[in-house]
Design an enzyme around this catalytic site. Structure first.
Site, PDB file in Angstrom:
ATOM      1  N   SER A 164       9.189  74.841 103.015  1.00 41.88           N
ATOM      2  CA  SER A 164      10.343  74.076 103.466  1.00 41.88           C
ATOM      3  C   SER A 164       9.950  72.609 103.638  1.00 41.88           C
ATOM      4  O   SER A 164       9.473  71.972 102.705  1.00 41.88           O
ATOM      5  CB  SER A 164      10.886  74.695 104.759  1.00 41.88           C
ATOM      6  OG  SER A 164      12.122  74.137 105.123  1.00 41.88           O
ATOM      7  N   ASP A 191       9.566  77.019  98.465  1.00 43.63           N
ATOM      8  CA  ASP A 191      10.938  76.607  98.755  1.00 43.63           C
ATOM      9  C   ASP A 191      10.963  75.261  99.471  1.00 43.63           C
ATOM     10  O   ASP A 191      11.512  75.123 100.572  1.00 43.63           O
ATOM     11  CB  ASP A 191      11.654  77.677  99.586  1.00 43.63           C
ATOM     12  CG  ASP A 191      13.091  77.903  99.099  1.00 43.63           C
ATOM     13  OD1 ASP A 191      13.408  77.515  97.962  1.00 43.63           O
ATOM     14  OD2 ASP A 191      13.893  78.462  99.863  1.00 43.63           O
ATOM     15  N   HIS A 271      15.365  81.754 102.393  1.00 44.19           N
ATOM     16  CA  HIS A 271      14.445  80.661 102.683  1.00 44.19           C
ATOM     17  C   HIS A 271      13.307  81.058 103.620  1.00 44.19           C
ATOM     18  O   HIS A 271      12.222  80.477 103.553  1.00 44.19           O
ATOM     19  CB  HIS A 271      15.253  79.506 103.287  1.00 44.19           C
ATOM     20  CG  HIS A 271      14.481  78.255 103.489  1.00 44.19           C
ATOM     21  ND1 HIS A 271      13.898  77.550 102.447  1.00 44.19           N
ATOM     22  CD2 HIS A 271      14.194  77.548 104.623  1.00 44.19           C
ATOM     23  CE1 HIS A 271      13.289  76.477 102.927  1.00 44.19           C
ATOM     24  NE2 HIS A 271      13.447  76.454 104.239  1.00 44.19           N
TER      25      HIS A 271
END
Length: 352
Positions: A164, A191, A271
């Site tokens: 992230s 991600d 996610h």
């Protein structure tokens, strides 16, 4: 030997070849090494971790403490191992990835996961500088006193990974936003996210909106999720908004500078699905409440761990069998892959 026997033997050899040449399958399982987890505080010697894994080694009292608290996951077996620095996602705890770290470490890597902050604003500059300071601490030998007996770290280079917002910080390090004490061997972004949307990037912005503009210094793998771009509910934003997530990072990679890149997307997972099965506390609860999920986390965690190992095996260890296996037989991954893209000298030559 009869024709039937020959056919049977050929079939067995084919199956054996697939199993052995698809070390792709092997990296998705736990490796041969037992592992230890150790917490290293900024100002204290290592402390023992609870749970089913082994605890931290002793003997760190005289060492220089790291710039940030660390969670270190290492093989127990004596030997020298490459180092992977993993940077956590926005407002989460490094221990939320402990099962992922154990998977990677079981294949012969030392994973160093700093807790970059507890609360942070939009600007990631401090995180980039803190991560660079951690690399400097590693290069200066700080890790040696907090590893299991007989375990040594190869700190002539390090690989960088992050999830992230941590994936964005990992990219920033590979792009030279902070000076590193040793070269980056490989980059793995899980991600990655650069802000709330196009035009709403967090400073310093990494994505430029231009193809092949990110001249990273090492081979790069971008792992994405299909559900990360979708909101969990009508009042919630997506956790990895389209335009500032994995596809944008991969599309902007300058493969000529990186040497090679790949993009793997688990279309049916979300996610935070590579985190631990149990993420305690209010922050852990939010990892399930805010982001859309594909369900059980174990398959996604096995995929991210195995793909990371395969990539490091190729670009750090010089063994491309597992990565080549994923490329040739992506259906053997523990999750369905909606995108499988590779760019390297061979692929570039084929497109010219």
């Amino acid at each position: 030997m009869s024709f039937t026997a020959l056919v049977f033997l050929a079939h067995c050899l084919l199956l054996l070849h697939r199993c052995m040449g698809s070390e792709a399958g092997g990296v998705f399982d736990h490796g041969r090494h037992g592992v230890s987890l150790a917490r290293v505080d900024e100002a204290r010697a290592p402390s023992r971790c609870g749970g089913g894994t082994t605890t931290s080694p002793t003997g760190g009292g005289g060492s220089t403490p790291p710039p940030k608290p660390l969670l270190i996951t290492a093989p127990r077996d004596a030997g020298e191992y490459p180092v992977l620095v993993f940077l956590h996602g926005y407002l989460v705890v490094n221990s939320f990835y402990s099962q992922l770290f154990q998977h990677v470490a079981s294949h012969g890597y030392i994973v160093v996961a700093p807790q970059l902050y507890t609360i942070s604003g939009a600007d990631t500059t401090d995180e980039i500088n803190a991560a660079a300071a951690i690399v400097g601490w590693l290069a200066g030998g700080g890790l040696s006193s907090v590893l299991p007996p007989g375990v040594r770290a190869d700190v002539t280079q390090v690989s960088i990974s992050g999830h992230s917002r941590g994936g964005k910080v990992a990219f920033a390090l590979a792009l030279g936003h902070a000076k590193l004490a040793v070269p980056v061997a490989a980059l793995v972004a899980v991600d990655p996210v650069d802000g709330m949307g196009v035009g709403q990037q967090t400073p310093p912005a990494i994505l430029t909106g231009r193809a092949h503009s990110l001249r990273v210094s090492a081979p790069a793998m971008v792992i994405g999720t299909g559900l990360g771009e979708l909101p969990r509910g009508p009042l919630l934003p997506p956790c990895a908004p389209r335009g500032v997530s994995h596809a944008a990072f991969y599309g902007e990679l300058d493969v000529g500078a990186a040497g090679a890149a790949c993009h793997l997307v688990a279309g049916e997972y979300g996610h935070t699905d590579m985190m631990d099965d149990e993420t305690p506390g209010a922050r852990g609860m939010l990892t399930r409440m805010i982001c859309r999920s594909g369900g059980a986390r174990a398959p996604m965690r096995r995929f991210v761990g195995g793909a990371t190992v395969a990539f490091l095996n190729k670009w750090v260890g010089g063994d491309g069998a597992a990565m080549d296996g994923i490329r040739a037989r992506p259906e053997e991954a523990p999750v369905a892959l909606s995108v499988v893209e590779f760019l390297d000298d061979k692929a570039i030559a084929q497109t010219e």
